[in-house]
Write an enzyme that holds these catalytic residues in place. Structure first.
Site, PDB file in Angstrom:
ATOM      1  N   HIS A  79      23.304  75.936  20.593  1.00 50.82           N
ATOM      2  CA  HIS A  79      23.660  75.468  21.098  1.00 50.82           C
ATOM      3  C   HIS A  79      25.195  75.175  21.435  1.00 50.82           C
ATOM      4  CE1 HIS A  79      23.984  74.010  25.941  1.00 50.82           C
ATOM      5  NE2 HIS A  79      24.690  72.997  24.604  1.00 50.82           N
ATOM      6  N   ASP A 108      47.634  98.882  31.463  1.00 50.68           N
ATOM      7  CA  ASP A 108      46.139  98.307  30.011  1.00 50.68           C
ATOM      8  C   ASP A 108      46.925  97.153  29.897  1.00 50.68           C
ATOM      9  OD1 ASP A 108      44.160  98.066  28.553  1.00 50.68           O
ATOM     10  OD2 ASP A 108      43.662 100.289  29.800  1.00 50.68           O
ATOM     11  N   TRP A 144      28.041  71.746  15.461  1.00 53.40           N
ATOM     12  CA  TRP A 144      29.099  73.050  15.667  1.00 53.40           C
ATOM     13  C   TRP A 144      30.221  72.369  14.291  1.00 53.40           C
ATOM     14  CZ3 TRP A 144      33.883  73.285  17.563  1.00 53.40           C
ATOM     15  CH2 TRP A 144      34.402  71.919  18.613  1.00 53.40           C
ATOM     16  N   SER A 172      37.806  88.475  16.242  1.00 54.66           N
ATOM     17  CA  SER A 172      38.037  88.638  17.404  1.00 54.66           C
ATOM     18  C   SER A 172      38.965  87.625  18.296  1.00 54.66           C
ATOM     19  CB  SER A 172      36.724  88.508  18.054  1.00 54.66           C
ATOM     20  OG  SER A 172      36.477  88.813  19.735  1.00 54.66           O
ATOM     21  N   SER A 173      38.665  86.674  18.487  1.00 53.90           N
ATOM     22  CA  SER A 173      40.256  85.493  19.217  1.00 53.90           C
ATOM     23  C   SER A 173      41.025  85.880  18.516  1.00 53.90           C
ATOM     24  CB  SER A 173      39.783  84.191  18.853  1.00 53.90           C
ATOM     25  OG  SER A 173      38.534  84.000  18.870  1.00 53.90           O
ATOM     26  N   HIS A 256      41.024  70.323  18.131  1.00 52.18           N
ATOM     27  CA  HIS A 256      41.670  69.944  19.192  1.00 52.18           C
ATOM     28  C   HIS A 256      42.652  70.868  19.930  1.00 52.18           C
ATOM     29  CE1 HIS A 256      41.016  66.345  22.548  1.00 52.18           C
ATOM     30  NE2 HIS A 256      42.607  67.458  21.935  1.00 52.18           N
ATOM     31  N   GLU A 258      41.773  73.928  20.320  1.00 57.96           N
ATOM     32  CA  GLU A 258      40.167  74.387  20.837  1.00 57.96           C
ATOM     33  C   GLU A 258      39.919  73.848  22.008  1.00 57.96           C
ATOM     34  OE1 GLU A 258      38.855  77.779  19.873  1.00 57.96           O
ATOM     35  OE2 GLU A 258      37.152  77.444  21.194  1.00 57.96           O
ATOM     36  N   TYR A 260      41.958  72.397  24.368  1.00 56.11           N
ATOM     37  CA  TYR A 260      42.476  73.505  25.306  1.00 56.11           C
ATOM     38  C   TYR A 260      42.706  74.214  25.540  1.00 56.11           C
ATOM     39  CZ  TYR A 260      44.075  68.368  25.271  1.00 56.11           C
ATOM     40  OH  TYR A 260      44.000  66.930  25.701  1.00 56.11           O
ATOM     41  N   SER A 271      44.856  77.181  39.924  1.00 55.61           N
ATOM     42  CA  SER A 271      46.202  77.242  40.411  1.00 55.61           C
ATOM     43  C   SER A 271      46.518  78.484  41.272  1.00 55.61           C
ATOM     44  CB  SER A 271      46.924  77.469  39.739  1.00 55.61           C
ATOM     45  OG  SER A 271      46.971  76.288  38.538  1.00 55.61           O
ATOM     46  N   HIS A 305      42.016  61.865  16.510  1.00 57.55           N
ATOM     47  CA  HIS A 305      41.042  61.109  17.676  1.00 57.55           C
ATOM     48  C   HIS A 305      39.566  61.273  17.973  1.00 57.55           C
ATOM     49  CE1 HIS A 305      42.181  63.683  21.350  1.00 57.55           C
ATOM     50  NE2 HIS A 305      40.919  64.027  21.253  1.00 57.55           N
ATOM     51  N   HIS A 306      39.068  62.604  17.140  1.00 63.55           N
ATOM     52  CA  HIS A 306      37.841  63.010  16.750  1.00 63.55           C
ATOM     53  C   HIS A 306      37.884  61.806  15.736  1.00 63.55           C
ATOM     54  CE1 HIS A 306      38.136  65.588  19.624  1.00 63.55           C
ATOM     55  NE2 HIS A 306      39.283  66.047  18.952  1.00 63.55           N
ATOM     56  N   THR A 331      48.602  66.028  32.571  1.00 62.39           N
ATOM     57  CA  THR A 331      47.134  66.554  32.791  1.00 62.39           C
ATOM     58  C   THR A 331      47.451  65.871  34.461  1.00 62.39           C
ATOM     59  OG1 THR A 331      46.551  66.005  30.588  1.00 62.39           O
ATOM     60  CG2 THR A 331      44.781  66.516  32.618  1.00 62.39           C
ATOM     61  N   LYS A 334      49.047  67.480  37.089  1.00 63.57           N
ATOM     62  CA  LYS A 334      48.254  68.781  37.234  1.00 63.57           C
ATOM     63  C   LYS A 334      47.407  68.674  39.107  1.00 63.57           C
ATOM     64  CE  LYS A 334      48.738  71.670  33.209  1.00 63.57           C
ATOM     65  NZ  LYS A 334      48.967  73.190  34.842  1.00 63.57           N
ATOM     66  N   ARG A 453      24.287  60.162  19.315  1.00 65.64           N
ATOM     67  CA  ARG A 453      23.742  62.013  20.228  1.00 65.64           C
ATOM     68  C   ARG A 453      23.006  61.763  18.978  1.00 65.64           C
ATOM     69  NH1 ARG A 453      30.320  64.164  18.985  1.00 65.64           N
ATOM     70  NH2 ARG A 453      28.909  65.615  19.639  1.00 65.64           N
TER      71      ARG A 453
END
Lengths: 528, 375
Positions: A79, A108, A144, A172-173, A256, A258, A260, A271, A305-306, A331, A334, A453
């Site tokens: 998932h 293009d 994951w 791909s990315s 991390h 990722e 963002y 925006s 921090h993870h 943040t 914004k 979790r």
């Protein structure tokens, strides 16, 4: 500008696009590729969503009812992978493909054949990943995040397929990101200097650099898992001189930024939409750009921090706590800018605006729980509980995915040439808004009260909270079928859309007719 | 819109509840856990205040600055003073928050001058506790019956939060935990102590607590550790120091006697029925989580024992003993030599070699195990 429109009209008569499946297999057209990305993303959203339904059904009441714990772990793992790499990231790439050339006045993407390739390897990556679920021993079941050694010594052989599929997603990315950067740097229309670019272009520009910086790190991390498992290396095995925590450092150095990667393009979308429906210029354009860059830079300094509970020196814990708290500042800027944009505007509440406003509020709630998680001593209690699950679903579902929904409704008239069914769209919004909060808000309480979790069964005091969350989950899942219905209906027909269907919308994409012709801006527009 | 239920719930959770709240973080029973709780509530209230202001302004704007009320929008789009203010003010709030967070964190990580030290070792899917000051060590496993999990029996009060042998620690003493793992990463979490520390294989993490009130405190493994991650709870009993001393001395004596008895039993032969009875019990509590009660294993993850090359092969008796006693490196198969008594090992191997159609007819005795262990 009128000459531009004529040119594009002229072009549409000379669309030598192949018909049938060949058009889609061999296309180098940014609009075709964008559409394919978006449909692929939506398909994966439903696949990953189906897995979430299995998870919520098993957690509907305490005890084991539907699935075995091992299969439950495969569901949570796949998932996550499907939603991150299959739904959210391709949706943003699809939006980038469709909109960036039209927003900067380019005909293009800069590298159209690579564009085709970067899309078409994705379905194979996910066939491999999803196919691994049917292997003997089942699919990946280690989350994951794939922490070693659960993902090496203690995993089934589907790990190899997991690694290869992640490699392909990464390739791909990276190709997509290179394309975005090259396009933005080289193909802007005359007069479109950097500080005139729409924020969606800016945020994607910065996101693309993040992607190029960190996807190779992920590829390296999973390759080390592969060699540890099959080729006798000991990167993450203490018995051979390695360290399992090193995997986490490498993974989160990717992970991390990722996070963002999955939210910066959202900031760009919001925006664009809030000024359009507040009929007022975006407040603090340049501070938006600087805040995005600041968030991107800080994202490389907060990965641990993870990992506060892994046993780091106090000094490291303090460093990562302070840096993480700092992210709240740009943040916040914004959020304040968006509120100031709304202030004394002249607002109407079409569906894109509704999703954008829900985004601002709900993403901010996700930001608040993120700030709470930054406080290391409190994180010891929050870490690996449902509080974290609530937090990242607020930023990813009501953040990233709500912004994607907002974007889809905002640009659907441009893509299809038809207005969507507004009643259905509003139904989709309100059912999603209510159900998503019934789904995720109670999880905060489950986590604070002590529910870990990634567990298939739980102590009885969590029963009612889980039941409420599951009901919200089923309702949210069903609500997304309304979106599918709206999208199909809009593609097939509906009220004819004007070139600029939104009164307050700004940008070059609204200067071309709706639907956007197959080729646009073959002659660059002149930007004032 | 969102805030209303939040405040209602907040009112519920701030009732002076001695027991664990069902909606909020526990205050716990140590000085540290209380400080953590205070930090949590402080940052939560800060977020609430900011939320009320920001969302309040948004809602005012949505009501008053809609097209029907305000047909002509203003066109301001910059204000340096305001922008500086909303950068600086959050910075100051964060700096104010960082101070108590830092002092608490430093206190939490100070593991020096401990009175009692316990080594906590996680393995799939149980905890092992070893006291440093006394010769006492034991495994602690989930005590909830499988039938409750499978919804065949009514679920008990402490469903999934009960163990066969809880950890016992003294109150008002600094207890240091050395946390590690035998296989994958686990995480030892007791919310009432505000302790969550990862158990990393091959490394030792330190943490500590000083519990003020005697009582029973429950926690769970917090890091995904495989199939039964949700089924390895932690129970800690805090006893007054005098009671703790009494308990630990008795336990030490009991374990010493058990070791002596084990030596005596080496000479004794057990009958087939005794071996099979004990073997079945040990198998179901220790082996069945992976190899399954029917010996069929889980395809591709845990090998089957029924009809298996080793357990069913009359020639492979010593290999079988070696695998159970020493484990298989590079796989999930643990070394059970240190986890079970020699009698239990003998019985479980006998059971595996004679159950589910494995009819090797081999009877393994404690002495056979002793021989392998002394090699």
């Amino acid at each position: 500008m009128s000459t531009v429109v004529e040119e594009t009209h002229h072009d549409t008569h000379h669309d030598h696009k192949p018909s049938g499946i060949g058009r889609w297999l061999f296309t180098t057209n940014h609009k075709d590729i964008g559409s394919m990305y978006l449909w692929f993303s939506f398909t994966m959203f439903l696949v990953g969503g189906a897995m979430a339904m299995i998870i919520r059904a098993e957690l509907f009441q305490p005890g084991l009812q539907l699935v075995e714990p091992q299969f439950f772990n495969q569901m949570t793992t796949v998932h996550g992978l499907v939603m991150i790499f299959g739904a959210v990231m391709p949706a943003f790439t699809g939006l980038a493909n469709w909109m960036i050339p039209m927003m900067i006045g380019a005909p293009d993407m800069a590298l159209p054949r690579m564009n085709n390739w970067s899309f078409w390897i994705l379905p194979f990556a996910f066939m491999i990943l999803l196919g691994s679920l049917f292997m003997e021993g089942g699919g990946p079941a280690f989350g994951w995040t794939a922490y070693a050694p659960l993902s090496t010594t203690y995993s089934s052989d589907s790990t190899a397929l997991f690694v290869f599929s992640v490699h392909i997603m990464g390739i791909s990315s990276i190709m997509g990101a290179i394309n975005v950067i090259v396009t933005i740097m080289n193909m802007r229309a005359p007069g479109m200097n950097y500080m005139k670019m729409p924020l969606f272009v800016w945020t994607w520009f910065i996101t693309a650099f993040l992607l190029i910086a960190v996807m190779p790190v992920l590829a390296g991390a999973v390759t080390m898992l592969l060699t540890d498992k099959y080729f006798g290396t000991s990167f993450f095995d203490a018995a051979g001189g390695g360290d399992p925590v090193m995997y986490q450092h490498i993974f989160w150095f990717f992970g991390h930024p990722e996070v963002y990667i999955m939210i910066l393009p959202s900031f760009g979308i919001i925006s664009a939409i809030i000024p359009a429906f507040a009929r007022k210029r975006l407040f603090g354009y340049s501070s938006m750009v600087y805040a995005t860059a600041a968030i991107a830079l800080l994202s490389f300094l907060v990965w641990a921090h993870h990992m506060f509970t892994t046993g780091m020196p106090v000094f490291a814990e303090l460093f990562f706590m302070y840096c993480t708290m700092l992210i709240a500042v740009p943040t916040g800027v914004k959020i304040f800018n968006w509120v100031a944009t709304m202030w004394r505007g002249s607002m109407t509440f079409e569906t894109p605006m509704l999703f954008a406003l829900a985004f601002v509020i709900l993403f901010t709630i996700g930001g608040f729980s993120g700030l709470m998680l930054a406080i290391t001593p409190a994180d010891f209690q929050y870490h690996d509980t449902y509080f974290v699950v609530a937090h990242f679903h607020y930023v990813l579902v009501t953040g990233a995915i709500f912004s994607i929904m907002a974007a889809a409704y905002y640009w659907l008239p441009k893509w299809t040439g038809h207005m969507y069914d507004s009643t259905l769209a509003k139904t989709h919004f309100w059912t999603s808004l209510i159900s998503v909060n019934v789904l995720f808000f109670p999880m905060h309480f489950a986590g604070l009260a002590g529910m870990p979790r990634r567990i298939p069964d739980y102590a009885t005091q969590f029963a009612d909270i889980n039941q409420i969350a599951s009901i919200g989950g089923f309702a949210f899942g069903l609500s997304q079928l309304i979106f599918l219905w709206v999208a199909i209906k809009c593609v097939k027909g509906g009220e004819k859309a004007a070139a600029k269907p939104w009164e307050g919308a700004e940008g070059l994409e609204w200067t071309v007719p709706s639907p956007a012709p197959y080729h646009t801006f073959e002659k660059p527009p002149k930007v004032e | 819109m969102k805030m209303k239920p939040l405040w209602a719930l907040l009112a519920l959770t701030s009732l002076p509840a001695a027991a664990q709240s069902r909606l909020n973080m526990t205050q716990g029973v140590t000085e540290v856990s209380n400080r953590v709780y205070d930090l949590h509530m402080t940052i939560f209230y800060i977020c609430c205040v900011i939320g009320v202001i920001v969302f309040g302004l948004m809602f005012i704007s949505m009501i008053r600055h809609r097209k029907s009320k305000n047909p002509t929008p203003s066109n301001f789009h910059e204000n340096v003073k305001v922008e500086i203010a909303w950068t600086i003010v959050p910075l100051l709030i964060l700096a104010g928050m960082a101070v108590p967070a830092t002092t608490t964190l430093i206190a939490m990580e100070d593991t020096s001058d401990a009175d009692v030290t316990v080594q906590v070792t996680g393995s799939q899917w149980k905890w092992h506790y070893k006291y440093f000051e006394n010769e006492v060590e034991y495994f602690s496993r989930l005590a909830t019956q499988q039938e409750q999990i499978d919804n065949e029996f009514e679920k008990g009060e402490n469903y999934l939060l009960e163990v066969d042998r809880p950890l016992v620690i003294p109150t008002n003493k600094k207890v240091r935990f050395l946390v590690t793992s035998d296989d994958v990463i686990h995480s030892w979490w007791v919310p009432d102590f505000a302790i969550k520390k990862d158990a990393n294989p091959g490394f030792i993490n330190e943490t500590w607590t000083r519990v003020e009130e005697p009582g029973i405190y429950r926690g769970q493994c917090a890091e995904l550790c495989g199939k039964d991650h949700g089924f390895m709870p932690i129970v800690v009993i805090a006893k007054e120091p005098a009671e703790y001393e009494k308990w630990i001395t008795e336990k030490e004596e009991e374990q010493r006697k058990a070791r002596e008895r084990e030596q005596e039993l080496l000479a004794m032969e057990m009958s087939e029925d005794e071996l099979m009875d004990l073997g079945e019990k040990v198998y179901n509590s220790t082996c069945a989580a992976c190899h399954q009660a029917n010996g069929q294993g889980v395809n591709g993850v845990f090998p089957a024992l029924a009809g298996s090359g080793v357990a069913a092969d009359p020639e492979a008796k010593s290999k079988h003993i070696d695998i159970v006693v020493n484990g298989v490196t590079g796989t999930a198969m643990q070394a059970f030599g240190s986890q079970l008594s020699m009698r239990e090992l003998a019985a479980v191997i006998t059971y595996e070699r004679n159950a589910w159609g494995n009819d090797t007819g081999d009877l393994i005795q404690a002495a056979d195990i002793n021989e392998v262990m002394n090699q």
